[in-house]
Design an enzyme around this catalytic site. Structure first.
Site, PDB file in Angstrom:
ATOM      1  N   HIS A  68       0.758 -12.518 -29.911  1.00  0.00           N
ATOM      2  CA  HIS A  68       0.550 -11.021 -29.831  1.00  0.00           C
ATOM      3  C   HIS A  68      -1.011 -10.968 -29.557  1.00  0.00           C
ATOM      4  O   HIS A  68      -1.346 -10.257 -28.550  1.00  0.00           O
ATOM      5  CB  HIS A  68       1.120 -10.068 -30.861  1.00  0.00           C
ATOM      6  CG  HIS A  68       2.976 -10.032 -29.747  1.00  0.00           C
ATOM      7  ND1 HIS A  68       3.231  -8.792 -29.161  1.00  0.00           N
ATOM      8  CD2 HIS A  68       3.706 -10.602 -30.294  1.00  0.00           C
ATOM      9  CE1 HIS A  68       4.566  -8.836 -29.723  1.00  0.00           C
ATOM     10  NE2 HIS A  68       4.726 -10.178 -29.839  1.00  0.00           N
ATOM     11  N   ASP A 126      -0.604  -2.192 -27.893  1.00  0.00           N
ATOM     12  CA  ASP A 126       0.165  -3.755 -27.884  1.00  0.00           C
ATOM     13  C   ASP A 126       2.284  -3.121 -27.231  1.00  0.00           C
ATOM     14  O   ASP A 126       1.884  -1.888 -27.461  1.00  0.00           O
ATOM     15  CB  ASP A 126       0.930  -4.556 -28.817  1.00  0.00           C
ATOM     16  CG  ASP A 126       1.760  -5.525 -29.048  1.00  0.00           C
ATOM     17  OD1 ASP A 126       3.054  -5.083 -29.163  1.00  0.00           O
ATOM     18  OD2 ASP A 126       1.281  -6.739 -28.501  1.00  0.00           O
ATOM     19  N   TRP A 131       7.976 -33.079 -36.258  1.00  0.00           N
ATOM     20  CA  TRP A 131       6.935 -32.640 -36.619  1.00  0.00           C
ATOM     21  C   TRP A 131       7.521 -31.460 -37.761  1.00  0.00           C
ATOM     22  O   TRP A 131       7.665 -30.535 -36.750  1.00  0.00           O
ATOM     23  CB  TRP A 131       5.386 -32.383 -35.855  1.00  0.00           C
ATOM     24  CG  TRP A 131       4.951 -32.371 -36.284  1.00  0.00           C
ATOM     25  CD1 TRP A 131       4.075 -30.412 -35.885  1.00  0.00           C
ATOM     26  CD2 TRP A 131       3.105 -33.389 -36.017  1.00  0.00           C
ATOM     27  NE1 TRP A 131       2.710 -31.002 -36.781  1.00  0.00           N
ATOM     28  CE2 TRP A 131       2.690 -32.559 -36.852  1.00  0.00           C
ATOM     29  CE3 TRP A 131       3.473 -34.307 -36.522  1.00  0.00           C
ATOM     30  CZ2 TRP A 131       1.948 -32.692 -37.276  1.00  0.00           C
ATOM     31  CZ3 TRP A 131       2.382 -35.444 -37.429  1.00  0.00           C
ATOM     32  CH2 TRP A 131       1.537 -34.264 -37.504  1.00  0.00           C
ATOM     33  N   ALA A 170       2.788 -26.779 -34.533  1.00  0.00           N
ATOM     34  CA  ALA A 170       2.020 -28.024 -33.723  1.00  0.00           C
ATOM     35  C   ALA A 170       1.304 -27.938 -32.708  1.00  0.00           C
ATOM     36  O   ALA A 170       1.054 -26.029 -32.134  1.00  0.00           O
ATOM     37  CB  ALA A 170       3.543 -28.937 -32.982  1.00  0.00           C
ATOM     38  N   HIS A 229      12.536 -21.290 -27.080  1.00  0.00           N
ATOM     39  CA  HIS A 229      13.086 -20.240 -27.359  1.00  0.00           C
ATOM     40  C   HIS A 229      13.139 -19.445 -26.684  1.00  0.00           C
ATOM     41  O   HIS A 229      13.441 -18.481 -26.791  1.00  0.00           O
ATOM     42  CB  HIS A 229      12.418 -19.718 -28.946  1.00  0.00           C
ATOM     43  CG  HIS A 229      11.570 -19.046 -28.698  1.00  0.00           C
ATOM     44  ND1 HIS A 229      10.235 -19.987 -28.020  1.00  0.00           N
ATOM     45  CD2 HIS A 229      11.358 -18.208 -29.656  1.00  0.00           C
ATOM     46  CE1 HIS A 229       8.954 -18.790 -28.084  1.00  0.00           C
ATOM     47  NE2 HIS A 229      10.126 -17.906 -29.045  1.00  0.00           N
ATOM     48  N   ASN A 243       5.136 -16.395 -24.439  1.00  0.00           N
ATOM     49  CA  ASN A 243       3.926 -17.264 -24.189  1.00  0.00           C
ATOM     50  C   ASN A 243       3.986 -18.868 -23.831  1.00  0.00           C
ATOM     51  O   ASN A 243       3.471 -19.746 -23.345  1.00  0.00           O
ATOM     52  CB  ASN A 243       2.710 -17.151 -25.102  1.00  0.00           C
ATOM     53  CG  ASN A 243       2.352 -15.182 -25.842  1.00  0.00           C
ATOM     54  OD1 ASN A 243       0.637 -15.014 -24.844  1.00  0.00           O
ATOM     55  ND2 ASN A 243       2.726 -15.010 -26.466  1.00  0.00           N
ATOM     56  N   SER A 244       5.391 -19.175 -24.440  1.00  0.00           N
ATOM     57  CA  SER A 244       5.895 -20.123 -24.204  1.00  0.00           C
ATOM     58  C   SER A 244       6.003 -20.919 -23.018  1.00  0.00           C
ATOM     59  O   SER A 244       5.952 -21.770 -22.240  1.00  0.00           O
ATOM     60  CB  SER A 244       6.955 -20.655 -25.576  1.00  0.00           C
ATOM     61  OG  SER A 244       6.500 -20.788 -26.458  1.00  0.00           O
TER      62      SER A 244
HETATM   63  C1  LIG Z   1       4.543  -8.356 -33.170  1.00  0.00           C
HETATM   64  O1  LIG Z   1       5.851  -9.081 -34.045  1.00  0.00           O
HETATM   65  C2  LIG Z   1       6.830  -9.258 -33.744  1.00  0.00           C
HETATM   66  C3  LIG Z   1       7.626  -8.573 -32.864  1.00  0.00           C
HETATM   67  C4  LIG Z   1       8.736  -9.698 -32.847  1.00  0.00           C
HETATM   68  C5  LIG Z   1       9.520  -8.176 -31.181  1.00  0.00           C
HETATM   69  O2  LIG Z   1      10.450  -7.709 -31.312  1.00  0.00           O
HETATM   70  C6  LIG Z   1      11.238  -7.091 -30.523  1.00  0.00           C
HETATM   71  C7  LIG Z   1      12.294  -5.920 -30.131  1.00  0.00           C
HETATM   72  C8  LIG Z   1      12.697  -5.776 -29.549  1.00  0.00           C
HETATM   73  O3  LIG Z   1      13.923  -5.097 -29.643  1.00  0.00           O
HETATM   74  C9  LIG Z   1      12.794  -6.630 -28.330  1.00  0.00           C
HETATM   75  C10 LIG Z   1      11.159  -7.172 -27.677  1.00  0.00           C
HETATM   76  O4  LIG Z   1      10.877  -7.353 -27.118  1.00  0.00           O
HETATM   77  C11 LIG Z   1      11.111  -7.604 -28.955  1.00  0.00           C
HETATM   78  C12 LIG Z   1       9.711  -8.614 -28.252  1.00  0.00           C
HETATM   79  C13 LIG Z   1       8.936  -8.855 -30.177  1.00  0.00           C
HETATM   80  O5  LIG Z   1       8.292  -9.698 -30.039  1.00  0.00           O
HETATM   81  C14 LIG Z   1       7.794 -11.444 -29.070  1.00  0.00           C
HETATM   82  O6  LIG Z   1       7.013 -11.480 -28.215  1.00  0.00           O
HETATM   83  C15 LIG Z   1       6.372 -12.274 -28.452  1.00  0.00           C
HETATM   84  C16 LIG Z   1       5.226 -11.564 -26.682  1.00  0.00           C
HETATM   85  O7  LIG Z   1       4.656 -10.733 -27.322  1.00  0.00           O
HETATM   86  C17 LIG Z   1       7.385 -13.194 -27.495  1.00  0.00           C
HETATM   87  O8  LIG Z   1       8.172 -13.344 -26.653  1.00  0.00           O
HETATM   88  C18 LIG Z   1       8.633 -13.261 -28.836  1.00  0.00           C
HETATM   89  O9  LIG Z   1       9.656 -14.384 -28.518  1.00  0.00           O
HETATM   90  C19 LIG Z   1       8.827 -11.548 -29.136  1.00  0.00           C
HETATM   91  O10 LIG Z   1      10.237 -11.786 -29.903  1.00  0.00           O
HETATM   92  C20 LIG Z   1       9.969  -9.815 -33.422  1.00  0.00           C
HETATM   93  C21 LIG Z   1       8.986 -10.105 -34.228  1.00  0.00           C
HETATM   94  O11 LIG Z   1       9.183 -10.680 -35.454  1.00  0.00           O
HETATM   95  C22 LIG Z   1      10.924 -11.301 -35.236  1.00  0.00           C
HETATM   96  C23 LIG Z   1       7.476  -9.874 -34.549  1.00  0.00           C
HETATM   97  O12 LIG Z   1       7.387 -10.578 -36.239  1.00  0.00           O
HETATM   98  O1  UDP Z   2       4.009 -25.414 -33.234  1.00  0.00           O
HETATM   99  C1  UDP Z   2       4.007 -23.957 -32.477  1.00  0.00           C
HETATM  100  C2  UDP Z   2       4.411 -23.576 -32.225  1.00  0.00           C
HETATM  101  C3  UDP Z   2       4.574 -22.465 -30.730  1.00  0.00           C
HETATM  102  N1  UDP Z   2       3.317 -22.023 -31.089  1.00  0.00           N
HETATM  103  C4  UDP Z   2       2.945 -21.080 -30.477  1.00  0.00           C
HETATM  104  O2  UDP Z   2       2.301 -19.752 -30.259  1.00  0.00           O
HETATM  105  C5  UDP Z   2       2.842 -19.114 -29.654  1.00  0.00           C
HETATM  106  C6  UDP Z   2       4.540 -18.393 -29.479  1.00  0.00           C
HETATM  107  O3  UDP Z   2       4.157 -17.229 -28.943  1.00  0.00           O
HETATM  108  P1  UDP Z   2       5.719 -17.491 -28.031  1.00  0.00           P
HETATM  109  O4  UDP Z   2       5.736 -15.571 -27.273  1.00  0.00           O
HETATM  110  O5  UDP Z   2       6.241 -18.354 -27.561  1.00  0.00           O
HETATM  111  O6  UDP Z   2       6.833 -16.727 -28.994  1.00  0.00           O
HETATM  112  P2  UDP Z   2       7.145 -15.948 -30.583  1.00  0.00           P
HETATM  113  O7  UDP Z   2       6.224 -17.133 -31.770  1.00  0.00           O
HETATM  114  O8  UDP Z   2       6.245 -14.919 -30.221  1.00  0.00           O
HETATM  115  O9  UDP Z   2       8.576 -15.996 -30.699  1.00  0.00           O
HETATM  116  C7  UDP Z   2       2.328 -19.991 -28.346  1.00  0.00           C
HETATM  117  O10 UDP Z   2       1.479 -19.780 -27.624  1.00  0.00           O
HETATM  118  C8  UDP Z   2       2.845 -20.861 -29.161  1.00  0.00           C
HETATM  119  O11 UDP Z   2       1.725 -22.322 -28.191  1.00  0.00           O
HETATM  120  C9  UDP Z   2       1.908 -23.099 -31.083  1.00  0.00           C
HETATM  121  O12 UDP Z   2       1.463 -23.164 -30.712  1.00  0.00           O
HETATM  122  N2  UDP Z   2       2.893 -24.234 -31.864  1.00  0.00           N
END
Ligand SMILES: COc1cc(-c2[o+]c3cc(O)cc([O-])c3cc2O[C@@H]2O[C@H](CO)[C@H](O)[C@H](O)[C@H]2O)cc(OC)c1O
Ligand code: UDP
Length: 485
Positions: free
Chosen positions: A16, A117, A344, A348, A365, A369-370
């Protein structure tokens, strides 16, 4: 007179904070020097996140860009009673409302926009009160934005539980959507106390001036069109969507390559499967055992980023620890896979890994961003969504973009995947299994990589959206009254 400023209000978290700062920097460039950026920093909820954010702020300040400045907001009490991550973040944002208002009113330059956000709907009210245009920076894809906007309609169309309905959902701009890909927040209406949050957030988004989405038109055109045509909002025109992505913060590789990258240097092209479950990626022991069994049997090369359980499991506080490999992995696994596999145990450098020619596939997952990073480097995926919007993202990868080989998972068993199923999918993706499906996903990933890069080039769709956005923001600048009666 001082330049108009764009105020960013990011939340913490790997997926984020940096994507929003990166978008702000690109907006600065897109404005041709007409705008500045002011970042309002809410104190991070965990010591790890605080360290992370402080390092990123330091890096930006050291880069000498004088058009971007950071302002710290005072601390607020962390909510102790809440229904989940969504309400937790919303409550924190509500407490910060007066601070955000005071910080904006205290700026000695015109304010062009407030950019928040996904979770920051309370800030949209602050912007409205101050007469400042407001934008939601959507750090996830347009599909999730559409689900939020369309959720009040779906709620009426399906009075019972989505999880119990027959057939697929008809969602504008998408092929028939199986209910099983909805976020858990929607899936179990009665069980999930955050379901109301979902509907209210969708409605509240209509107050925004626009949505800035970290996607490219080439990735989600039909969904973006459906939002733009009002098909998700009962014919009411929705705020304009600016698809400006992929916005990925790419840094030059370090002088001393990371150990994972050095290991990849010794592997053949497109031979290695990356397994990584995001910044919070935590896998319970049964899932670790299935992955280990699949990797051991598949005989493919792999780089597995395996993290340990967090010390604190409360929403927002969940930070994985370094994995104790001897405790987590089945006995003998490391010996049996020596030479062709690297496990690892800590964070990473995912982008550097995906950029490496030796990587041929990615078990992800499906964090947004991934996904963008994988597409950027043309790496096909095996989607293993765990939470939030990740199932919907996986649906996009498989059923719309075709850049992934589907993985059968049991959502009722906490998204469990059997070892044999993973082994099959890995062989398909890397070659050796069902030849046709893997070949198609690999070819599509190469094509989508080219489309992503073209989108952000000068004259590309995302570049053009950025120009339109920068112009609209520049024109919207207002002088915020210092005192309100
Ligand atoms: C900001 O910190 C966190 C965010 C999430 C989170 O929760 C969430 C809940 C919903 O009901 C719908 C969502 O779309 C959603 C998204 C979300 O954040 C993450 O967004 C990322 C990209 O911006 C990425 O795609 C992740 O996979 C999403 O999980 C959850 C969380 O802890 C569980 C946080 O700390
Ligand atoms: O071991 C790790 C795990 C995650 N990331 C980075 O953390 C971000 C993860 O964001 P994403 O939206 O994919 O998932 P979230 O972690 O928010 O569920 C991406 O930029 C990844 O490249 C990384 O650099 N190393």
């Amino acid at each position: 007179m001082a330049k108009p400023t764009v105020v960013l209000l990011p939340v913490w978290g790997a997926g984020h904070f940096m994507p929003m700062i990166e978008a702000g920097k690109r907006l600065l460039r897109g404005s041709g020097g007409a705008l500045s950026v002011t970042v309002l920093l809410m104190p991070a909820p965990t010591p790890d996140a605080a360290v992370d954010i402080a390092a990123q702020v330091k890096r930006e300040e050291a880069s000498g860009a004088d058009d971007i400045s950071f302002r710290h907001l005072p601390a607020v009490d962390m909510p102790t009673v809440h229904t989940g991550i969504e309400e937790w973040v919303s409550l924190i944002l509500r407490s910060h409302g007066p601070h955000v208002r005071a910080a904006i009113a205290g700026l000695d330059c015109p304010v062009a926009a407030l950019v928040t956000d996904i979770f920051c709907t309370p800030a949209l009210d602050v912007a409205a009160e101050l007469g400042v245009p407001s934008y939601v920076y959507f750090t996830s894809g347009a599909v999730m934005l559409e689900l939020l906007l369309y959720s009040p309609v779906l709620d009426e169309e399906v009075p019972g539980e989505f999880s119990e309905m027959d057939g697929a959902l008809n969602i504008p701009g998408l092929p028939p959507v199986p209910p099983s890909v909805l976020p858990a927040t929607m899936l179990h209406k009665k069980k999930m106390s955050t379901y109301r949050w979902f509907l209210e957030t969708g409605r509240c988004y209509m107050k925004a001036t626009g949505f800035i989405v970290n996607t490219a038109a080439e990735l989600e055109q039909s969904v973006i069109d459906a939002i733009a045509d009002g098909r998700c909002t009962r014919g009411v025109p929705a705020p304009t969507v600016y698809a400006i992505g992929p916005v990925i913060a790419l840094t030059p590789p370090p002088e001393q390559p990371h150990e994972c990258v050095r290991w990849l240097d010794a592997q053949p092209p497109a031979s290695v499967l990356l397994v990584c479950f995001g910044s919070k990626g935590l896998l319970p022991p049964p899932k670790v055992r299935e992955i280990a069994a699949a990797l051991e049997r598949s005989e493919h090369r792999f780089l597995w980023v395996l993290r340990g359980p967090p010390k604190d499991s409360r929403p927002g506080q969940r930070v994985p620890t370094d994995a104790m490999l001897d405790e987590l992995l089945p006995e003998g696994f490391l010996d049996k896979t020596k030479g062709r596999g690297l496990v690892w145990p800590t964070r990473a450098p995912q982008k550097d890994i995906l950029a490496h020619a030796a990587v041929g596939g990615f078990v992800t997952h499906c964090g947004w961003n991934s996904i963008l990073e994988s597409l950027w480097f043309g790496v096909p995926m095996l989607p293993w969504p765990l939470d939030n919007e990740q199932h919907a993202n996986a649906f996009l990868l498989v059923s719309v973009l075709g850049v992934a080989v589907p993985l059968r998972l049991d959502r009722e068993r906490d998204n469990f995947v059997e070892a044999a199923e993973l082994e099959r999918a890995v062989s398909t993706l890397l070659g050796g299994g069902d030849g046709e499906a893997g070949r198609k996903a690999r070819e599509k990933a190469v094509a989508v990589k080219a489309a992503c890069r073209k989108a952000v080039e000068k004259g590309g769709s995302s570049d053009a959206a950025f120009q339109r956005l920068a112009e609209e923001i520049r024109r919207g600048a207002v002088n915020v009254p210092k005192k309100r009666n």
